[in-house]
Design a protein around this motif. Structure first.
Motif, PDB file in Angstrom:
ATOM      1  N   SER A 181      -9.402  -8.172  -2.329  1.00  0.00           N
ATOM      2  CA  SER A 181     -10.805  -7.902  -2.834  1.00  0.00           C
ATOM      3  C   SER A 181     -11.568  -8.997  -3.224  1.00  0.00           C
ATOM      4  O   SER A 181     -12.790  -9.254  -2.948  1.00  0.00           O
ATOM      5  CB  SER A 181     -10.843  -6.822  -4.024  1.00  0.00           C
ATOM      6  OG  SER A 181      -9.772  -5.704  -3.861  1.00  0.00           O
ATOM      7  N   HIS A 237      -0.701   4.115  -5.497  1.00  0.00           N
ATOM      8  CA  HIS A 237       0.379   3.084  -6.094  1.00  0.00           C
ATOM      9  C   HIS A 237       1.126   3.984  -7.039  1.00  0.00           C
ATOM     10  O   HIS A 237       2.493   3.458  -7.166  1.00  0.00           O
ATOM     11  CB  HIS A 237      -0.157   1.881  -6.691  1.00  0.00           C
ATOM     12  CG  HIS A 237      -0.620   0.975  -5.584  1.00  0.00           C
ATOM     13  ND1 HIS A 237      -1.972   0.800  -5.023  1.00  0.00           N
ATOM     14  CD2 HIS A 237       0.140  -0.261  -5.288  1.00  0.00           C
ATOM     15  CE1 HIS A 237      -2.003  -0.043  -4.212  1.00  0.00           C
ATOM     16  NE2 HIS A 237      -0.786  -0.821  -4.284  1.00  0.00           N
ATOM     17  N   SER A 255      -1.387  -9.560  -5.951  1.00  0.00           N
ATOM     18  CA  SER A 255      -2.416  -9.045  -5.220  1.00  0.00           C
ATOM     19  C   SER A 255      -2.098  -9.270  -3.711  1.00  0.00           C
ATOM     20  O   SER A 255      -1.005  -9.609  -3.295  1.00  0.00           O
ATOM     21  CB  SER A 255      -3.682  -9.648  -5.404  1.00  0.00           C
ATOM     22  OG  SER A 255      -3.629 -10.859  -4.667  1.00  0.00           O
TER      23      SER A 255
HETATM   24  P1  13P Z   1      -6.231  -6.410  -3.690  1.00  0.00           P
HETATM   25  O1  13P Z   1      -7.362  -6.750  -4.195  1.00  0.00           O
HETATM   26  O2  13P Z   1      -5.042  -6.737  -4.069  1.00  0.00           O
HETATM   27  O3  13P Z   1      -6.293  -6.383  -2.200  1.00  0.00           O
HETATM   28  O4  13P Z   1      -6.139  -4.749  -3.936  1.00  0.00           O
HETATM   29  C1  13P Z   1      -7.154  -3.791  -3.765  1.00  0.00           C
HETATM   30  C2  13P Z   1      -6.653  -2.255  -4.021  1.00  0.00           C
HETATM   31  O5  13P Z   1      -7.612  -1.545  -3.688  1.00  0.00           O
HETATM   32  C3  13P Z   1      -5.418  -2.172  -4.302  1.00  0.00           C
HETATM   33  O6  13P Z   1      -5.334  -0.976  -4.325  1.00  0.00           O
END
Ligand code: 13P
Ligand code: SF4
Length: 301
Positions: free
Chosen positions: A39, A173, A212
């Motif tokens: 993200s 998750h 991440s």
């Molecule tokens: P990241 O920013 O780590 O890619 O995570 C985004 C997300 O939606 C995790 O579920």
């Protein structure tokens, strides 16, 4: 498929468009993306590109973030129903009520929130920079929305701070269980366990690294280890395996699938390039307020 890819390439040039894709996207999307990332990487990239059109292959909050940072660009989300259930777990009025209960306490919102919630927020963060963002905020207390698990991870890393956590969570998750990690670890005892901070504490406690998705890509590239157990959405395995053909990647749980991420298909991308729809459109007042919180996040290195 080859025919569609060729058409997409032609249309990208004709429409001055670029394709951004999140690490959880289907292989067919990862293969046509100009930029693939987490993200934070995608919000930074989106804001710095010269193209007039962004085709955003991810979920709505990510495309909205790109649109907020690039108000002069056309941002297209190839399936308008690609949402993130965590986003719906906090409403702007919830944030306003918490602010009333804790006057003067700064609000930090995970980027997985609506533009309206971001408009009530002082600082945005992603899983890649949440600890850094909270550490740099003056004062001890922080109101943290909406992911309780990412929030509890930040709290563990920053015991000097007091985070007030909202009870949101990622439905994907939380499907990863401590038993899953134990089971895959028994099968591959030499593997390094990497998990996302959206996982529950019991799962994070069993991991070697909490990262991440962008952090996982970097870690796997740089690590001398040859086997990895991956505790996040399974779509990332395609990228990890493609970029590291000599290494092996095993999902912690095959149930960790984000159905919303999988709504974007190559046919929908083609249609979006042809029609420049469905477009992200947000009220100007919300964009202006939400931008401050995102820009503060993007600036923190
Ligand atoms: P990241 O920013 O780590 O890619 O995570 C985004 C997300 O939606 C995790 O579920
Ligand atoms: Fe939302 Fe979870 Fe899907 Fe990420 S994996 S987009 S947090 S539902």
């Amino acid at each position: 498929m080859e025919e569609i890819r060729k058409k997409i390439e032609e249309l990208k040039k004709e429409k001055d468009a670029v394709i951004l894709a999140h690490n959880y996207q289907l292989p067919e999307i990862q293969d046509i993306a100009d930029y693939l990332g987490d993200s934070l990487q995608l919000s930074r990239t989106g804001a710095s590109l010269p193209q007039k059109v962004i085709i955003f292959c991810g979920v709505r909050f990510m495309a909205e973030t790109a649109a907020i940072l690039s108000p002069d660009k056309v941002v297209v989300l190839p399936d308008e129903d690609a949402g993130c259930p965590m986003v719906d777990m906090v409403k702007p009025e919830d944030v306003r009520k918490e602010k009333e209960k804790h006057p003067g306490v700064p609000v930090v919102s995970y980027v997985n929130t609506s533009a309206e919630v971001k408009a009530e927020t002082d600082y945005c963060c992603t899983s890649a920079n949440a600890v850094k963002v909270v550490r740099e905020i003056p004062g001890r207390e922080v109101l943290f929305f909406p992911d309780q698990h990412l929030g509890s991870y930040v709290q563990e890393k920053l015991p000097e701070k007091k985070l007030h956590l909202w009870p949101g969570y990622c439905i994907v998750h939380v499907r990863i269980l401590p038993e899953d990690i134990q089971k895959v670890r028994n099968q591959y005892p030499k593997a390094v366990v990497m998990v996302h901070p959206e996982c529950k504490k019991e799962v994070r406690d069993l991991a070697d690294e909490v990262l991440s998705t962008g952090g996982m890509v970097k870690y796997a590239r740089e690590s001398k280890a040859e086997e990895f157990i991956v505790g996040t959405e399974v779509g990332i395995i395609y990228r990890l395996q493609k970029e590291n053909p000599g290494k092996k990647f095993y999902p912690a749980s095959k149930l960790a699938v984000c159905a919303n991420m999988k709504k974007i298909t190559i046919d929908k991308v083609l249609y979006s390039l042809e029609t420049l729809t469905p477009r992200i459109s947000l009220p100007a007042g919300i964009v202006q307020k939400a931008r401050q919180a995102i820009e503060r996040m993007v600036k923190i290195r």
